[in-house]
Design an enzyme around this catalytic site. Sequence first.
Site, PDB file in Angstrom:
ATOM      1  N   TRP A  73       1.134   1.953  -8.856  1.00 53.39           N
ATOM      2  CA  TRP A  73       1.577   3.135  -9.604  1.00 53.39           C
ATOM      3  C   TRP A  73       2.993   2.920 -10.147  1.00 53.39           C
ATOM      4  O   TRP A  73       3.267   3.164 -11.325  1.00 53.39           O
ATOM      5  CB  TRP A  73       1.516   4.344  -8.674  1.00 53.39           C
ATOM      6  CG  TRP A  73       1.663   5.681  -9.323  1.00 53.39           C
ATOM      7  CD1 TRP A  73       1.601   5.971 -10.655  1.00 53.39           C
ATOM      8  CD2 TRP A  73       1.867   6.931  -8.639  1.00 53.39           C
ATOM      9  NE1 TRP A  73       1.756   7.324 -10.854  1.00 53.39           N
ATOM     10  CE2 TRP A  73       1.914   7.929  -9.633  1.00 53.39           C
ATOM     11  CE3 TRP A  73       2.005   7.289  -7.298  1.00 53.39           C
ATOM     12  CZ2 TRP A  73       2.104   9.278  -9.303  1.00 53.39           C
ATOM     13  CZ3 TRP A  73       2.185   8.637  -6.980  1.00 53.39           C
ATOM     14  CH2 TRP A  73       2.241   9.615  -7.967  1.00 53.39           C
ATOM     15  N   THR A  90       2.723   0.636  -4.998  1.00 50.93           N
ATOM     16  CA  THR A  90       3.194  -0.468  -5.847  1.00 50.93           C
ATOM     17  C   THR A  90       2.566  -0.423  -7.237  1.00 50.93           C
ATOM     18  O   THR A  90       3.263  -0.530  -8.256  1.00 50.93           O
ATOM     19  CB  THR A  90       2.790  -1.821  -5.200  1.00 50.93           C
ATOM     20  OG1 THR A  90       2.971  -1.745  -3.796  1.00 50.93           O
ATOM     21  CG2 THR A  90       3.563  -2.970  -5.800  1.00 50.93           C
ATOM     22  N   ARG A 118      -7.821   3.965  -4.937  1.00 46.04           N
ATOM     23  CA  ARG A 118      -8.757   4.603  -4.014  1.00 46.04           C
ATOM     24  C   ARG A 118      -8.577   6.108  -4.137  1.00 46.04           C
ATOM     25  O   ARG A 118      -8.770   6.669  -5.185  1.00 46.04           O
ATOM     26  CB  ARG A 118      -8.513   4.070  -2.593  1.00 46.04           C
ATOM     27  CG  ARG A 118      -9.685   4.208  -1.650  1.00 46.04           C
ATOM     28  CD  ARG A 118      -9.357   3.592  -0.291  1.00 46.04           C
ATOM     29  NE  ARG A 118      -8.223   4.229   0.369  1.00 46.04           N
ATOM     30  CZ  ARG A 118      -8.316   5.233   1.232  1.00 46.04           C
ATOM     31  NH1 ARG A 118      -9.486   5.700   1.567  1.00 46.04           N
ATOM     32  NH2 ARG A 118      -7.220   5.763   1.783  1.00 46.04           N
ATOM     33  N   LYS A 119      -8.081   6.757  -3.080  1.00 39.01           N
ATOM     34  CA  LYS A 119      -7.966   8.227  -3.128  1.00 39.01           C
ATOM     35  C   LYS A 119      -6.646   8.700  -3.732  1.00 39.01           C
ATOM     36  O   LYS A 119      -6.591   9.707  -4.425  1.00 39.01           O
ATOM     37  CB  LYS A 119      -8.077   8.793  -1.719  1.00 39.01           C
ATOM     38  CG  LYS A 119      -9.457   8.776  -1.132  1.00 39.01           C
ATOM     39  CD  LYS A 119      -9.431   9.589   0.148  1.00 39.01           C
ATOM     40  CE  LYS A 119     -10.786   9.683   0.780  1.00 39.01           C
ATOM     41  NZ  LYS A 119     -10.726  10.381   2.086  1.00 39.01           N
ATOM     42  N   GLY A 120      -5.566   8.017  -3.339  1.00 37.37           N
ATOM     43  CA  GLY A 120      -4.265   8.387  -3.879  1.00 37.37           C
ATOM     44  C   GLY A 120      -3.792   9.764  -3.448  1.00 37.37           C
ATOM     45  O   GLY A 120      -3.325  10.549  -4.281  1.00 37.37           O
ATOM     46  N   LYS A 169       0.804  -1.227   0.000  1.00 32.59           N
ATOM     47  CA  LYS A 169       0.000   0.000   0.000  1.00 32.59           C
ATOM     48  C   LYS A 169       0.840   1.282   0.000  1.00 32.59           C
ATOM     49  O   LYS A 169       0.428   2.319   0.505  1.00 32.59           O
ATOM     50  CB  LYS A 169      -0.999   0.039   1.180  1.00 32.59           C
ATOM     51  CG  LYS A 169      -1.773  -1.226   1.409  1.00 32.59           C
ATOM     52  CD  LYS A 169      -2.207  -1.932   0.171  1.00 32.59           C
ATOM     53  CE  LYS A 169      -3.274  -1.207  -0.615  1.00 32.59           C
ATOM     54  NZ  LYS A 169      -3.568  -1.943  -1.899  1.00 32.59           N
ATOM     55  N   SER A 203      -4.521   2.882   4.156  1.00 31.57           N
ATOM     56  CA  SER A 203      -4.716   2.281   2.833  1.00 31.57           C
ATOM     57  C   SER A 203      -4.793   0.759   2.944  1.00 31.57           C
ATOM     58  O   SER A 203      -5.631   0.115   2.294  1.00 31.57           O
ATOM     59  CB  SER A 203      -3.561   2.706   1.916  1.00 31.57           C
ATOM     60  OG  SER A 203      -3.758   2.215   0.622  1.00 31.57           O
ATOM     61  N   HIS A 231       7.448  -7.820  -2.459  1.00 34.61           N
ATOM     62  CA  HIS A 231       7.151  -7.129  -1.198  1.00 34.61           C
ATOM     63  C   HIS A 231       8.202  -7.515  -0.151  1.00 34.61           C
ATOM     64  O   HIS A 231       8.117  -7.091   1.001  1.00 34.61           O
ATOM     65  CB  HIS A 231       5.771  -7.531  -0.667  1.00 34.61           C
ATOM     66  CG  HIS A 231       4.617  -6.778  -1.283  1.00 34.61           C
ATOM     67  ND1 HIS A 231       4.672  -5.445  -1.603  1.00 34.61           N
ATOM     68  CD2 HIS A 231       3.351  -7.180  -1.608  1.00 34.61           C
ATOM     69  CE1 HIS A 231       3.499  -5.056  -2.105  1.00 34.61           C
ATOM     70  NE2 HIS A 231       2.688  -6.098  -2.120  1.00 34.61           N
TER      71      HIS A 231
HETATM   72  P1  A3P Z   1      -4.992   4.998  -0.975  1.00 31.52           P
HETATM   73  O1  A3P Z   1      -5.635   3.765  -0.429  1.00 31.52           O
HETATM   74  O2  A3P Z   1      -4.422   5.874   0.087  1.00 31.52           O
HETATM   75  O3  A3P Z   1      -5.857   5.743  -1.912  1.00 31.52           O
HETATM   76  P2  A3P Z   1      -0.393  -0.269  -3.595  1.00 31.52           P
HETATM   77  O4  A3P Z   1      -0.425  -0.020  -5.064  1.00 31.52           O
HETATM   78  O5  A3P Z   1       0.967  -0.403  -3.015  1.00 31.52           O
HETATM   79  O6  A3P Z   1      -1.328  -1.348  -3.213  1.00 31.52           O
HETATM   80  O7  A3P Z   1      -0.926   1.082  -2.931  1.00 31.52           O
HETATM   81  C1  A3P Z   1      -2.252   1.480  -3.076  1.00 31.52           C
HETATM   82  C2  A3P Z   1      -2.341   2.965  -2.854  1.00 31.52           C
HETATM   83  O8  A3P Z   1      -1.818   3.644  -4.010  1.00 31.52           O
HETATM   84  C3  A3P Z   1      -3.786   3.412  -2.724  1.00 31.52           C
HETATM   85  O9  A3P Z   1      -3.742   4.529  -1.841  1.00 31.52           O
HETATM   86  C4  A3P Z   1      -4.138   3.799  -4.139  1.00 31.52           C
HETATM   87  O10 A3P Z   1      -5.226   4.679  -4.243  1.00 31.52           O
HETATM   88  C5  A3P Z   1      -2.829   4.444  -4.591  1.00 31.52           C
HETATM   89  N1  A3P Z   1      -2.656   4.434  -6.044  1.00 31.52           N
HETATM   90  C6  A3P Z   1      -2.932   3.432  -6.912  1.00 31.52           C
HETATM   91  N2  A3P Z   1      -2.639   3.787  -8.157  1.00 31.52           N
HETATM   92  C7  A3P Z   1      -2.179   5.056  -8.098  1.00 31.52           C
HETATM   93  C8  A3P Z   1      -1.737   5.985  -9.082  1.00 31.52           C
HETATM   94  N3  A3P Z   1      -1.749   5.692 -10.374  1.00 31.52           N
HETATM   95  N4  A3P Z   1      -1.321   7.202  -8.664  1.00 31.52           N
HETATM   96  C9  A3P Z   1      -1.331   7.527  -7.349  1.00 31.52           C
HETATM   97  N5  A3P Z   1      -1.742   6.686  -6.379  1.00 31.52           N
HETATM   98  C10 A3P Z   1      -2.167   5.464  -6.741  1.00 31.52           C
END
Ligand code: A3P
Length: 325
Positions: free
Chosen positions: A70, A68, A287-289, A65, A158, A129
């Site tokens: 992104w 990853t 989600r929110k990002g 979270k 997250s 991870h």
């Molecule tokens: P939030 O839950 O705070 O919104 P991971 O990819 O490591 O599982 O992390 C997930 C988090 O990255 C989530 O945060 C998600 O919304 C955010 N995320 C996913 N894709 C993204 C993107 N393209 N740009 C920015 N944040 C992103």
Amino acid sequence: MDQGGAAAPEMEVESLPLETRCPPFPLRQYNGFWIPEITLRRGVPAFHSRFTPRPSDIILASFPKSGTTWLKALAFATLNRAAHPPTSEDHPLCRTNPHDIVRFVEIDFAFSQSADLEALPSPRLLATHLPYSLLPERVRETCRVACVSREPKDALVSWWKFIKKAAPAFGGDAAAFTFQEAFDLSCDGRCPYGPQWRYAVEYWEASVRRPDKVLFLRYEEMLREPRGELKRLAEFMGCEFSVEEEERGVADAVVELCSLDRLKNMEVNRNGRGKGKLPVNNANFFRKGVAGDWSNHMSPEMAQRLDKIVEDALQGSGFSFISSA
Ligand code: A3P
């Protein structure tokens, strides 16, 4: 256990400290980290014994979270921009979730002992991870590793939000798992791959020691300066954007293609499911990002408690989750 990245022998896993309160997987404490038992039992040993690293491999490492999804999208779009221009409506990221494009090595091995990573063409883009100290020594010596890190309170929120929705896809149930429970466990480092501060310090120290082999990125910096951080990533991967590409707006196009709004609204990410071993709804990864969402879920006292734990743990390390740059 040593710090040399040795895998736990199968019979030893049973005797490691066990944590069962974190859905969906039981965790075992190994080498200072709480690792999903199935990963430790199957994924880590296979990663160590059966994975043959190549000098051209790029491994994307992350505490869960932390960005990853992104990072996978950005790295893939950057590395493959000649074959797949980022402005193309037919780009692979328009039809495939980043997790189905860039696979987690230990998860592939944990769920399928015949992981076919050998068949992938070079340069391979893979993910993990695992903490730096649990990567096979040969991987640390041979491959380039780009790690993304995130402020712990936001990563915790997250994770809790994700696991509440995604646990059934892992064969678990987190319906009754409260934020307070997740918080208390995380404060004690008892969450998948935790403690997060120890995880971050290992990668950060490695990036300081060996900047050619390890790149340390921060989610918050990526939000603030997406183009600048993308250029760092491209340079590290050995596929720097040329002046001509910059002028044509290629880096900006990669940033745009991989933006949360763009990915989140693609059909595959709104309604698709993971094709790999873990059939998570793709929508759960977006989600929110933003930075600072923790304030909507934690009281100031909780935030202070976690901040203090992190501050104490990082004392003397030289590392801070807040960038001084
Ligand atoms: P939030 O839950 O705070 O919104 P991971 O990819 O490591 O599982 O992390 C997930 C988090 O990255 C989530 O945060 C998600 O919304 C955010 N995320 C996913 N894709 C993204 C993107 N393209 N740009 C920015 N944040 C992103």
